[in-house]
Structure formats: C-alpha cells, structure tokens
Write a protein that holds these residues in place. Sequence first.
Motif, PDB file in Angstrom:
ATOM      1  N   CYS A 170       0.840  -1.194   0.000  1.00  0.00           N
ATOM      2  CA  CYS A 170       0.000   0.000   0.000  1.00  0.00           C
ATOM      3  C   CYS A 170       0.882   1.254   0.000  1.00  0.00           C
ATOM      4  N   ASN A 171       0.671   2.109  -0.999  1.00  0.00           N
ATOM      5  CA  ASN A 171       1.463   3.336  -1.081  1.00  0.00           C
ATOM      6  C   ASN A 171       0.979   4.415  -0.109  1.00  0.00           C
ATOM      7  N   TRP A 172      -0.219   4.230   0.433  1.00  0.00           N
ATOM      8  CA  TRP A 172      -0.759   5.256   1.332  1.00  0.00           C
ATOM      9  C   TRP A 172      -0.300   5.062   2.773  1.00  0.00           C
ATOM     10  N   CYS A 173      -0.547   3.835   3.309  1.00  0.00           N
ATOM     11  CA  CYS A 173      -0.171   3.577   4.711  1.00  0.00           C
ATOM     12  C   CYS A 173       1.112   2.777   4.837  1.00  0.00           C
ATOM     13  N   GLN A 174       1.734   2.426   3.704  1.00  0.00           N
ATOM     14  CA  GLN A 174       2.987   1.683   3.672  1.00  0.00           C
ATOM     15  C   GLN A 174       2.857   0.255   4.223  1.00  0.00           C
ATOM     16  N   ALA A 175       1.649  -0.292   4.216  1.00  0.00           N
ATOM     17  CA  ALA A 175       1.460  -1.671   4.691  1.00  0.00           C
ATOM     18  C   ALA A 175       2.153  -2.631   3.716  1.00  0.00           C
ATOM     19  N   PRO A 176       2.960  -3.561   4.211  1.00  0.00           N
ATOM     20  CA  PRO A 176       3.668  -4.478   3.310  1.00  0.00           C
ATOM     21  C   PRO A 176       2.716  -5.501   2.692  1.00  0.00           C
ATOM     22  N   VAL A 177       3.223  -6.254   1.729  1.00  0.00           N
ATOM     23  CA  VAL A 177       2.420  -7.281   1.063  1.00  0.00           C
ATOM     24  C   VAL A 177       1.932  -8.312   2.077  1.00  0.00           C
ATOM     25  N   ARG A 211      -7.536  -1.341   9.281  1.00  0.00           N
ATOM     26  CA  ARG A 211      -8.739  -1.074   8.507  1.00  0.00           C
ATOM     27  C   ARG A 211      -9.416  -2.394   8.122  1.00  0.00           C
ATOM     28  N   ALA A 212     -10.743  -2.375   8.079  1.00  0.00           N
ATOM     29  CA  ALA A 212     -11.490  -3.548   7.646  1.00  0.00           C
ATOM     30  C   ALA A 212     -11.352  -3.770   6.150  1.00  0.00           C
ATOM     31  N   THR A 213     -11.120  -2.705   5.408  1.00  0.00           N
ATOM     32  CA  THR A 213     -10.955  -2.794   3.953  1.00  0.00           C
ATOM     33  C   THR A 213      -9.672  -2.086   3.553  1.00  0.00           C
ATOM     34  N   PRO A 214      -9.057  -2.494   2.449  1.00  0.00           N
ATOM     35  CA  PRO A 214      -7.828  -1.824   1.995  1.00  0.00           C
ATOM     36  C   PRO A 214      -8.126  -0.413   1.510  1.00  0.00           C
ATOM     37  N   HIS A 215      -7.101   0.419   1.459  1.00  0.00           N
ATOM     38  CA  HIS A 215      -7.262   1.758   0.909  1.00  0.00           C
ATOM     39  C   HIS A 215      -7.616   1.677  -0.584  1.00  0.00           C
ATOM     40  N   PRO A 216      -8.433   2.598  -1.072  1.00  0.00           N
ATOM     41  CA  PRO A 216      -8.819   2.573  -2.491  1.00  0.00           C
ATOM     42  C   PRO A 216      -7.633   2.596  -3.435  1.00  0.00           C
ATOM     43  N   SER A 217      -6.601   3.341  -3.082  1.00  0.00           N
ATOM     44  CA  SER A 217      -5.423   3.391  -3.971  1.00  0.00           C
ATOM     45  C   SER A 217      -4.741   2.028  -4.065  1.00  0.00           C
ATOM     46  N   ARG A 218      -4.787   1.262  -2.970  1.00  0.00           N
ATOM     47  CA  ARG A 218      -4.181  -0.078  -2.983  1.00  0.00           C
ATOM     48  C   ARG A 218      -5.001  -1.019  -3.865  1.00  0.00           C
ATOM     49  N   ASP A 265      -6.816  -0.089  -6.422  1.00  0.00           N
ATOM     50  CA  ASP A 265      -6.567   0.301  -7.812  1.00  0.00           C
ATOM     51  C   ASP A 265      -5.224  -0.223  -8.310  1.00  0.00           C
ATOM     52  N   LEU A 266      -4.217  -0.196  -7.434  1.00  0.00           N
ATOM     53  CA  LEU A 266      -2.894  -0.680  -7.825  1.00  0.00           C
ATOM     54  C   LEU A 266      -2.931  -2.188  -8.100  1.00  0.00           C
ATOM     55  N   ALA A 267      -3.641  -2.938  -7.245  1.00  0.00           N
ATOM     56  CA  ALA A 267      -3.752  -4.385  -7.454  1.00  0.00           C
ATOM     57  C   ALA A 267      -4.487  -4.694  -8.745  1.00  0.00           C
ATOM     58  N   ALA A 268      -5.553  -3.919  -9.037  1.00  0.00           N
ATOM     59  CA  ALA A 268      -6.310  -4.132 -10.271  1.00  0.00           C
ATOM     60  C   ALA A 268      -5.460  -3.828 -11.496  1.00  0.00           C
ATOM     61  N   ALA A 269      -4.662  -2.769 -11.417  1.00  0.00           N
ATOM     62  CA  ALA A 269      -3.813  -2.405 -12.547  1.00  0.00           C
ATOM     63  C   ALA A 269      -2.773  -3.484 -12.822  1.00  0.00           C
ATOM     64  N   ARG A 270      -2.176  -4.039 -11.787  1.00  0.00           N
ATOM     65  CA  ARG A 270      -1.173  -5.085 -11.986  1.00  0.00           C
ATOM     66  C   ARG A 270      -1.816  -6.368 -12.512  1.00  0.00           C
ATOM     67  N   THR A 271      -3.046  -6.650 -12.057  1.00  0.00           N
ATOM     68  CA  THR A 271      -3.752  -7.830 -12.568  1.00  0.00           C
ATOM     69  C   THR A 271      -4.051  -7.675 -14.053  1.00  0.00           C
ATOM     70  N   ASP A 272      -4.459  -6.475 -14.459  1.00  0.00           N
ATOM     71  CA  ASP A 272      -4.737  -6.233 -15.868  1.00  0.00           C
ATOM     72  C   ASP A 272      -3.499  -6.363 -16.727  1.00  0.00           C
ATOM     73  N   ARG A 273      -2.345  -5.928 -16.176  1.00  0.00           N
ATOM     74  CA  ARG A 273      -1.098  -6.013 -16.943  1.00  0.00           C
ATOM     75  C   ARG A 273      -0.689  -7.481 -17.123  1.00  0.00           C
ATOM     76  N   ARG A 274      -0.885  -8.301 -16.075  1.00  0.00           N
ATOM     77  CA  ARG A 274      -0.538  -9.715 -16.187  1.00  0.00           C
ATOM     78  C   ARG A 274      -1.432 -10.418 -17.204  1.00  0.00           C
ATOM     79  N   ARG A 275      -2.711 -10.061 -17.189  1.00  0.00           N
ATOM     80  CA  ARG A 275      -3.627 -10.686 -18.142  1.00  0.00           C
ATOM     81  C   ARG A 275      -3.297 -10.274 -19.582  1.00  0.00           C
ATOM     82  N   ALA A 276      -2.901  -9.016 -19.742  1.00  0.00           N
ATOM     83  CA  ALA A 276      -2.571  -8.524 -21.082  1.00  0.00           C
ATOM     84  C   ALA A 276      -1.293  -9.185 -21.608  1.00  0.00           C
ATOM     85  N   ALA A 277      -0.388  -9.483 -20.679  1.00  0.00           N
ATOM     86  CA  ALA A 277       0.865 -10.101 -21.087  1.00  0.00           C
ATOM     87  C   ALA A 277       0.649 -11.554 -21.502  1.00  0.00           C
TER      88      ALA A 277
END
Length: 229
Positions: free
Chosen positions: A180-187, A208-215, A217-229
């Motif tokens: 997470c780039n917002w709270c710096q929580a590790p993987v 937090r009960a749920t991850p930060h929205p930016s986290r 979005d980042l996970a979704a973006a990386r998933t899309d890149r893997r699928r595209a590859a």
Amino acid sequence: MDRREVAAVLAYVGRLDPRTIRSGTGEARDQIAQWQELLDDVPFATDHGWDVHEAIRSHVLDSPYPILPVDVARRWRAHRRDRLERHTDPIPAADPDDPAAWRAELLRSRNAVAAGIASPTRRRQIASGGRPRDVEGRLREIGSCIPPAVRAELARYRPNRAAREAAVAEGIPDALRVRCNWCQAPVGSPCRQRRASPDGAARGNAIRATPHPSRIDLAAARTDRRRAA
C-alpha cells in the motif's frame, strides 16, 4: 546333532567328496567325535530354511578344500544371525508390569526364530496405497484444505481474511498482494488508519477492515497487466 545324525552327515560328505572318508575304524570314530563336538548345537534340519545337506553341498561347490565341521558350524551361525536380523519382536502377551514374564516371552520368541522353529516376524511398513499425489492438484480438486463449515466459523475471528477471500471469490483483485502506497502496509498485511495531526504528522495505527482505495486500484492495474501479457 547326536552321533547318529553326525554319522549320516559324514556319509553324505563322503559321497560328495571322497577325500573326507576315513577307512580305519579308529579314524572314523575320532572323526565322528570331532564333528559332534563342533556340531553339538547345530540342528540337522529345521522347518524354516536350514538343512545341513544344503550347507555341505554349497561348500563343496564353492570351495576346493575338503569341508570341515567348523565350516558347517559357521554357516549355521550365519543363517541364525540372518534370521534374527530380519526379526522384529512382537509385543508380548505378558503383563508389562511383570518384567520377568515380559523378558521371558521375548527370549522364547527370539530363541524360536533363531532355532528355526518359528519364522521371523517382520515389521509392517506404513504405506499410502499408491503414488503420492500432487498437493496443488489435490487442493484444486477439493477446493480448499479447510471445510466450508469450519471456514464460516473462522470468519468472525478473521474478518480481514474473510473479506479478502470474499473479494477474490467475486473476481475482485486481491489488494493485499501489493504494497500500500498510502499507509505503507507491506504485502500480505492489512491497511492501517492514518490520520493527519495539525502539525502534518501521521497518527493512528488501527487496522482497517478494507484496503485503501489506492491499494485496490494498484492491485487491479497489476492484474490487468498480467492478463494482457
């Protein structure tokens, strides 16, 4: 073996190797006495694998030298040692609180095996009944190593894990797979609350009960890149 059995053994040896025959009465008597002295504890034959004729025949075939009584005695000791090495003591039926009876039963069992009266008792091997199966393939087959009912009971004690599994089941990317780039929580770690103080410093460390929205979005973006590859 007694004198009668020793005499039969020497007659058999003489048929296979005439060099061992003693023609004189005194020589034959001395030969029988010598063989009986060394073969006193060697059986003529047993029910499980020992026959003195086979031992003599093997020596005549393998060695160019005339057979001696010590050759037979050594073959018997090797045969006896091999049987004991293949034997596993069964659990005695005697009372374990009676050491003398327990030990006596073990000795009777071993002596019976050594003397050829009983067969060696082998230890049973633990076997799966087939070739080992691939763990990942097995998990894909059954779905999970945790039964659904147990997983449902654990959900209230692991809310973050339950929310993560529910999101993955709905096709939503697993946000905890990225940092997470917002709270710096590790993987793998949940996000933390961050509140800004009047001086601009970050405060608060509640989970937090749920991850930060930016986290997410980042996970979704990386998933899309893997699928595209």
